[in-house]
Design an enzyme around this catalytic site. Sequence first.
Site, PDB file in Angstrom:
ATOM      1  N   SER A 130      34.918  19.734 -24.731  1.00 10.07           N
ATOM      2  CA  SER A 130      33.632  20.710 -24.578  1.00 10.07           C
ATOM      3  C   SER A 130      33.944  21.780 -24.227  1.00 10.07           C
ATOM      4  O   SER A 130      34.011  22.169 -22.767  1.00 10.07           O
ATOM      5  CB  SER A 130      32.204  19.603 -24.265  1.00 10.07           C
ATOM      6  OG  SER A 130      31.217  20.393 -23.944  1.00 10.07           O
ATOM      7  N   THR A 144      25.515  18.955 -11.637  1.00  7.62           N
ATOM      8  CA  THR A 144      24.154  19.110 -12.583  1.00  7.62           C
ATOM      9  C   THR A 144      24.431  18.270 -13.720  1.00  7.62           C
ATOM     10  O   THR A 144      23.609  17.721 -14.261  1.00  7.62           O
ATOM     11  CB  THR A 144      24.129  20.674 -12.644  1.00  7.62           C
ATOM     12  OG1 THR A 144      24.035  21.247 -11.390  1.00  7.62           O
ATOM     13  CG2 THR A 144      22.886  20.961 -13.345  1.00  7.62           C
ATOM     14  N   ARG A 169      21.704  20.665 -23.678  1.00  7.70           N
ATOM     15  CA  ARG A 169      22.532  20.784 -24.688  1.00  7.70           C
ATOM     16  C   ARG A 169      23.911  20.304 -24.602  1.00  7.70           C
ATOM     17  O   ARG A 169      24.571  19.669 -25.507  1.00  7.70           O
ATOM     18  CB  ARG A 169      22.386  21.924 -25.457  1.00  7.70           C
ATOM     19  CG  ARG A 169      22.787  23.364 -24.797  1.00  7.70           C
ATOM     20  CD  ARG A 169      24.294  23.400 -24.728  1.00  7.70           C
ATOM     21  NE  ARG A 169      24.839  24.739 -24.598  1.00  7.70           N
ATOM     22  CZ  ARG A 169      25.942  24.971 -24.000  1.00  7.70           C
ATOM     23  NH1 ARG A 169      26.741  24.073 -23.367  1.00  7.70           N
ATOM     24  NH2 ARG A 169      26.341  26.311 -23.832  1.00  7.70           N
ATOM     25  N   LYS A 183      21.714  33.569 -25.989  1.00 11.07           N
ATOM     26  CA  LYS A 183      21.565  33.289 -24.672  1.00 11.07           C
ATOM     27  C   LYS A 183      22.382  34.152 -23.963  1.00 11.07           C
ATOM     28  O   LYS A 183      23.415  34.708 -24.168  1.00 11.07           O
ATOM     29  CB  LYS A 183      22.091  31.830 -24.581  1.00 11.07           C
ATOM     30  CG  LYS A 183      21.903  31.382 -23.014  1.00 11.07           C
ATOM     31  CD  LYS A 183      22.218  29.923 -22.871  1.00 11.07           C
ATOM     32  CE  LYS A 183      23.838  29.771 -22.781  1.00 11.07           C
ATOM     33  NZ  LYS A 183      24.114  28.187 -22.398  1.00 11.07           N
ATOM     34  N   LYS A 212      41.144  26.402 -16.417  1.00 11.10           N
ATOM     35  CA  LYS A 212      40.694  25.245 -15.751  1.00 11.10           C
ATOM     36  C   LYS A 212      41.266  24.155 -16.590  1.00 11.10           C
ATOM     37  O   LYS A 212      41.366  24.117 -17.715  1.00 11.10           O
ATOM     38  CB  LYS A 212      39.061  25.389 -16.359  1.00 11.10           C
ATOM     39  CG  LYS A 212      38.144  26.302 -15.307  1.00 11.10           C
ATOM     40  CD  LYS A 212      36.627  26.055 -15.751  1.00 11.10           C
ATOM     41  CE  LYS A 212      35.705  26.673 -14.720  1.00 11.10           C
ATOM     42  NZ  LYS A 212      34.398  26.607 -14.971  1.00 11.10           N
ATOM     43  N   ASP A 243      33.328  11.763  -6.688  1.00 13.23           N
ATOM     44  CA  ASP A 243      33.125  13.273  -6.503  1.00 13.23           C
ATOM     45  C   ASP A 243      33.746  13.723  -5.002  1.00 13.23           C
ATOM     46  O   ASP A 243      33.726  12.790  -4.375  1.00 13.23           O
ATOM     47  CB  ASP A 243      31.556  13.601  -6.421  1.00 13.23           C
ATOM     48  CG  ASP A 243      31.447  15.296  -6.642  1.00 13.23           C
ATOM     49  OD1 ASP A 243      30.723  15.275  -7.499  1.00 13.23           O
ATOM     50  OD2 ASP A 243      31.750  16.089  -5.728  1.00 13.23           O
TER      51      ASP A 243
HETATM   52  N1  LIG Z   1      31.335  22.341 -21.752  1.00 15.03           N
HETATM   53  C1  LIG Z   1      30.109  22.698 -21.351  1.00 15.03           C
HETATM   54  O1  LIG Z   1      29.123  23.157 -22.543  1.00 15.03           O
HETATM   55  C2  LIG Z   1      29.608  23.063 -20.091  1.00 15.03           C
HETATM   56  C3  LIG Z   1      28.156  23.221 -19.720  1.00 15.03           C
HETATM   57  C4  LIG Z   1      27.945  23.566 -18.365  1.00 15.03           C
HETATM   58  C5  LIG Z   1      28.787  23.524 -17.571  1.00 15.03           C
HETATM   59  N2  LIG Z   1      30.004  23.388 -17.689  1.00 15.03           N
HETATM   60  C6  LIG Z   1      31.074  23.455 -16.570  1.00 15.03           C
HETATM   61  O2  LIG Z   1      31.095  21.937 -16.057  1.00 15.03           O
HETATM   62  C7  LIG Z   1      31.695  22.092 -14.804  1.00 15.03           C
HETATM   63  C8  LIG Z   1      30.507  21.572 -13.686  1.00 15.03           C
HETATM   64  O3  LIG Z   1      29.325  22.141 -13.820  1.00 15.03           O
HETATM   65  P1  LIG Z   1      28.043  21.763 -13.018  1.00 15.03           P
HETATM   66  O4  LIG Z   1      26.883  22.593 -13.369  1.00 15.03           O
HETATM   67  O5  LIG Z   1      27.987  20.322 -13.078  1.00 15.03           O
HETATM   68  O6  LIG Z   1      28.454  22.248 -11.559  1.00 15.03           O
HETATM   69  P2  LIG Z   1      27.895  21.735 -10.318  1.00 15.03           P
HETATM   70  O7  LIG Z   1      28.531  22.626  -9.284  1.00 15.03           O
HETATM   71  O8  LIG Z   1      26.495  21.183 -10.286  1.00 15.03           O
HETATM   72  O9  LIG Z   1      28.905  20.159 -10.258  1.00 15.03           O
HETATM   73  C9  LIG Z   1      30.309  19.906  -9.836  1.00 15.03           C
HETATM   74  C10 LIG Z   1      30.492  18.744  -9.240  1.00 15.03           C
HETATM   75  O10 LIG Z   1      31.884  18.748  -9.345  1.00 15.03           O
HETATM   76  C11 LIG Z   1      32.446  18.168  -7.868  1.00 15.03           C
HETATM   77  N3  LIG Z   1      33.425  18.487  -7.866  1.00 15.03           N
HETATM   78  C12 LIG Z   1      34.396  19.811  -7.517  1.00 15.03           C
HETATM   79  N4  LIG Z   1      35.632  19.678  -7.827  1.00 15.03           N
HETATM   80  C13 LIG Z   1      36.248  18.322  -7.855  1.00 15.03           C
HETATM   81  C14 LIG Z   1      37.474  17.559  -7.766  1.00 15.03           C
HETATM   82  N5  LIG Z   1      38.659  18.110  -7.934  1.00 15.03           N
HETATM   83  N6  LIG Z   1      37.364  15.878  -7.932  1.00 15.03           N
HETATM   84  C15 LIG Z   1      35.838  15.638  -8.090  1.00 15.03           C
HETATM   85  N7  LIG Z   1      34.806  16.300  -7.948  1.00 15.03           N
HETATM   86  C16 LIG Z   1      34.646  17.790  -7.688  1.00 15.03           C
HETATM   87  C17 LIG Z   1      31.842  19.149  -7.139  1.00 15.03           C
HETATM   88  O11 LIG Z   1      31.530  18.668  -5.463  1.00 15.03           O
HETATM   89  C18 LIG Z   1      30.084  18.950  -7.669  1.00 15.03           C
HETATM   90  O12 LIG Z   1      29.526  17.688  -7.198  1.00 15.03           O
HETATM   91  C19 LIG Z   1      31.729  23.522 -14.595  1.00 15.03           C
HETATM   92  O13 LIG Z   1      33.291  23.852 -14.548  1.00 15.03           O
HETATM   93  C20 LIG Z   1      31.018  24.411 -15.391  1.00 15.03           C
HETATM   94  O14 LIG Z   1      31.472  25.472 -15.782  1.00 15.03           O
HETATM   95  C21 LIG Z   1      30.828  23.058 -18.919  1.00 15.03           C
END
Ligand SMILES: NC(=O)c1ccc[n+]([C@@H]2O[C@H](COP(=O)([O-])OP(=O)(O)OC[C@H]3O[C@@H](n4cnc5c(N)ncnc54)[C@H](O)[C@@H]3O)[C@@H](O)[C@H]2O)c1
Length: 324
Positions: A290, A135, A108, A65, A223, A157
Amino acid sequence: MNTLILTERDVRDVLTMKDAMKAVERAFELHGRRAVQMPPKVYLNFDKGDLRAMPAYLEGHAGVKWVNSHPENPKRGLPTVMAVLIYSDPETGFPLAIMDATHITNMRTGAAGGIAAKYLARKDSKIFGFIGCGTQAYTQLLALREVFSIEKVLASDISERNAKRFVEYCGRFGIDAEVVDAKRACDCDVLTTSTPSRKPVVRNEWIADGTHINAIGADAPGKQELDSMLIKRAKVVVDDMEQAVHGGEVNVPIAEGVIKPEDIHATLGEIIAGFKPGRESGEEITVFDSTGLAIQDIATASVVYEKAIKEGVGTPIQFFEDRR
Ligand SMILES: NC(=O)c1ccc[n+]([C@@H]2O[C@H](COP(=O)([O-])OP(=O)(O)OC[C@H]3O[C@@H](n4cnc5c(N)ncnc54)[C@H](O)[C@@H]3O)[C@@H](O)[C@H]2O)c1
């Protein structure tokens, strides 16, 4: 021979959460049995973001990927994260398919949360809290629905708009959902955190004994979503030891000296394979850290490819000249 091109629409058409969960659970089990190849992610860093290569091989399935993260992209009308996956035949190296992996990533990741909760949460869990309603929250919900009968969702949120939109989505499944603050969202059986936060959004004292937490957001150094003392108090399960220590939820508490890598109970794969126990009492607090593994992507891509071939989805192209 043809290579199958699969767009995001094609992937959405063929991939169900049930299929993704089956493939991802098997991938974790093989990881627990040390029967996968998964070299560390390779990064290219730029001023405005980064690109990562995530290769893996498991059980006859190979691929890589290639995924970016450019936080300023939405201003240009582009998504922050875009992923493409090359799915190859390990026998010959032939690229069987080139597919969108943005939806695969979300599915996933949700699948991992659902599977972790299956092994770690109390079986009678009914109330589900979400901090971060972007997301990832959507596919987390889809996966949790496969395992539990969800009675109530508490959604929090910093963007009220995002929380409201998520509550509306829950309503589509007949789930009673409400927008709440972060403290109230913790008043649940299973909490999912999926924010990009660099300082804790969950305080130790907000979490009652018996809660399971899927900590999804922390996937890079610095993070952190959970109070370090909460990590110390909990039974912590990671997806991959090396990745988690480097950039998962445990990375900050380890750097602070609050916990040591040896304090981590197990990998999820070790629990699925039966080498280590999952939840052992109704009182313990469990955390799944995760970070996202390449084996989850390749296992899910294998299902997408097989279903696309069976259902005639996608556009075949001839990449290479015929050499016979
Ligand atoms: N573990 C994994 O496999 C994996 C996979 C994808 C994404 N992620 C991580 O997950 C996180 C979220 O990804 P996403 O794609 O949902 O992003 P996104 O931007 O679609 O959603 C993040 C949400 O968090 C909210 N937010 C931000 N700071 C906040 C806080 N302090 N308190 C409450 N809400 C808050 C935002 O308003 C938003 O709605 C990112 O850090 C991303 O890197 C992890």
